[in-house]
Design an enzyme around this catalytic site. Structure first.
Site, mmCIF file in Angstrom:
data_model
loop_
_atom_site.group_PDB
_atom_site.id
_atom_site.type_symbol
_atom_site.label_atom_id
_atom_site.label_comp_id
_atom_site.label_asym_id
_atom_site.label_seq_id
_atom_site.Cartn_x
_atom_site.Cartn_y
_atom_site.Cartn_z
ATOM 1 N N SER A 36 0.739 -1.273 -0.062
ATOM 2 C CA SER A 36 -0.078 0.060 -0.012
ATOM 3 C C SER A 36 0.945 1.277 -0.076
ATOM 4 C CB SER A 36 -0.877 0.122 1.239
ATOM 5 O OG SER A 36 -0.019 -0.288 2.349
ATOM 6 N N ASN A 37 2.265 0.951 -0.265
ATOM 7 C CA ASN A 37 3.060 2.254 -0.273
ATOM 8 C C ASN A 37 2.738 3.142 -1.393
ATOM 9 O OD1 ASN A 37 5.714 3.431 -1.266
ATOM 10 N ND2 ASN A 37 6.484 2.456 0.228
ATOM 11 N N ASP A 93 10.125 -5.628 -2.585
ATOM 12 C CA ASP A 93 10.909 -5.247 -1.309
ATOM 13 C C ASP A 93 12.173 -4.716 -1.890
ATOM 14 O OD1 ASP A 93 10.656 -5.700 2.030
ATOM 15 O OD2 ASP A 93 12.607 -5.856 1.001
ATOM 16 N N SER A 94 12.284 -3.630 -1.246
ATOM 17 C CA SER A 94 13.360 -2.642 -1.689
ATOM 18 C C SER A 94 14.136 -1.853 -0.908
ATOM 19 C CB SER A 94 12.844 -1.859 -3.018
ATOM 20 O OG SER A 94 11.785 -1.309 -2.514
ATOM 21 N N PHE A 135 10.080 9.338 -3.953
ATOM 22 C CA PHE A 135 9.688 8.999 -2.351
ATOM 23 C C PHE A 135 10.936 8.607 -1.827
ATOM 24 C CE2 PHE A 135 9.399 4.421 -2.352
ATOM 25 C CZ PHE A 135 9.553 4.255 -3.670
ATOM 26 N N ASP A 180 15.002 9.054 -2.232
ATOM 27 C CA ASP A 180 15.027 9.794 -3.516
ATOM 28 C C ASP A 180 15.784 11.298 -3.642
ATOM 29 O OD1 ASP A 180 14.404 7.569 -4.983
ATOM 30 O OD2 ASP A 180 12.417 8.365 -5.350
HETATM 31 P P1 IMP Z 1 9.760 -2.221 1.859
HETATM 32 O O1 IMP Z 1 8.250 -1.660 1.568
HETATM 33 O O2 IMP Z 1 9.932 -2.662 3.269
HETATM 34 O O3 IMP Z 1 10.097 -2.540 0.653
HETATM 35 O O4 IMP Z 1 10.565 -0.964 2.446
HETATM 36 C C1 IMP Z 1 11.099 -0.024 1.207
HETATM 37 C C2 IMP Z 1 11.738 1.167 1.714
HETATM 38 O O5 IMP Z 1 13.054 1.542 0.936
HETATM 39 C C3 IMP Z 1 10.882 2.361 1.471
HETATM 40 O O6 IMP Z 1 10.315 2.654 2.758
HETATM 41 C C4 IMP Z 1 11.934 3.329 0.990
HETATM 42 O O7 IMP Z 1 12.134 4.074 2.184
HETATM 43 C C5 IMP Z 1 13.021 2.999 0.487
HETATM 44 N N1 IMP Z 1 12.721 2.662 -1.047
HETATM 45 C C6 IMP Z 1 12.535 1.667 -1.862
HETATM 46 N N2 IMP Z 1 12.484 1.940 -2.974
HETATM 47 C C7 IMP Z 1 12.774 3.225 -2.967
HETATM 48 C C8 IMP Z 1 12.777 4.149 -4.150
HETATM 49 O O8 IMP Z 1 12.572 3.974 -5.361
HETATM 50 N N3 IMP Z 1 12.994 5.319 -3.896
HETATM 51 C C9 IMP Z 1 13.511 5.720 -2.590
HETATM 52 N N4 IMP Z 1 13.178 5.128 -1.588
HETATM 53 C C10 IMP Z 1 13.156 3.774 -2.002
#
Ligand code: IMP
Length: 198
Positions: free
Chosen positions: A8-9, A68-69, A150, A153
């Site tokens: 939901s991000n 997951d990132s 977000f 970035d």
């Molecule tokens: P996840 O939802 O557990 O995968 O958390 C990923 C977190 O990594 C997010 O809350 C962001 O803070 C950061 N993140 C992942 N992808 C990006 C991106 O494309 N840009 C900026 N921050 C990112």
């Protein structure tokens, strides 16, 4: 084919919907949001945990994808890595995490250093579980510039540019981001599933 997105991000929903178009629906449009414990020690494990948790609540013929990132800074021993979403504290906002990373750089007098984003995209469906990865390399700086994108970035300058992803137009990120690269790899897997070849 409808694909259910296990997040939901808002930042991820926007970027993944931008890639796939209307065939993607966030899971919160189908069932109520619920907490998923992401206790894996890799992006891949956490992506599978999320996709599987949502798949188990949906009809068998659903196709669920999860992202997951996070960002890793080698000069900080790879931090925040898989802890990117909870770097400042559990339940931290994107802004808290961004400022925590800026402060960690400042504490070590680092103005600019190499960093990279990783995205693991997991797909879970009746036919099985699949994971692909994408990476984006660049530098992080000790300040936040621009309001685009977000998460981290505003402090991330992609390789080949002199501005942060917060300052650059969104199509630059969508052309070659870690997420786009991983999504491009999941497309042929989806095609094979559609054709019944998996
Ligand atoms: P996840 O939802 O557990 O995968 O958390 C990923 C977190 O990594 C997010 O809350 C962001 O803070 C950061 N993140 C992942 N992808 C990006 C991106 O494309 N840009 C900026 N921050 C990112």
């Amino acid at each position: 084919m409808q694909i259910v997105l296990a997040t939901s991000n808002k930042g991820k929903v926007k970027e993944i919907s931008g890639f796939f178009g209307e065939i993607v629906v966030p899971y919160t449009h189908i069932i109520d949001a619920f907490d998923i414990e992401e206790n894996g020690d890799t992006f891949a494990k956490n992506a599978i945990i999320k996709a599987r948790a949502i798949y188990e609540k949906l009809p068998d013929d659903s196709i669920v994808i999860a992202d997951d990132s996070g960002i890793s800074v080698p000069m900080l021993g790879g931090e925040p890595g898989v802890y990117s979403a909870r770097y400042a504290k559990i339940g931290a906002s994107d802004k808290d995490n961004l400022h925590k990373l800026i402060n960690e750089l400042k504490k070590k007098n680092i103005k600019c250093t190499a960093a990279y984003y990783t995205a693991a995209i997991a797909l879970v469906c009746l036919e099985g579980e699949f994971v692909v990865h994408g990476w984006m390399y660049g530098n992080v700086i000790d300040e936040a510039l621009g309001g685009g994108g977000f998460g981290y970035d505003p402090m991330f300058i992609p390789e080949g540019f002199d501005k942060t992803l917060g300052e650059l137009p969104s199509d630059i990120k969508s052309d070659f981001s870690h997420r786009t690269k991983a999504l491009k790899l999941i497309v042929p897997i989806m095609e094979m599933i559609k054709l019944g070849r998996i």
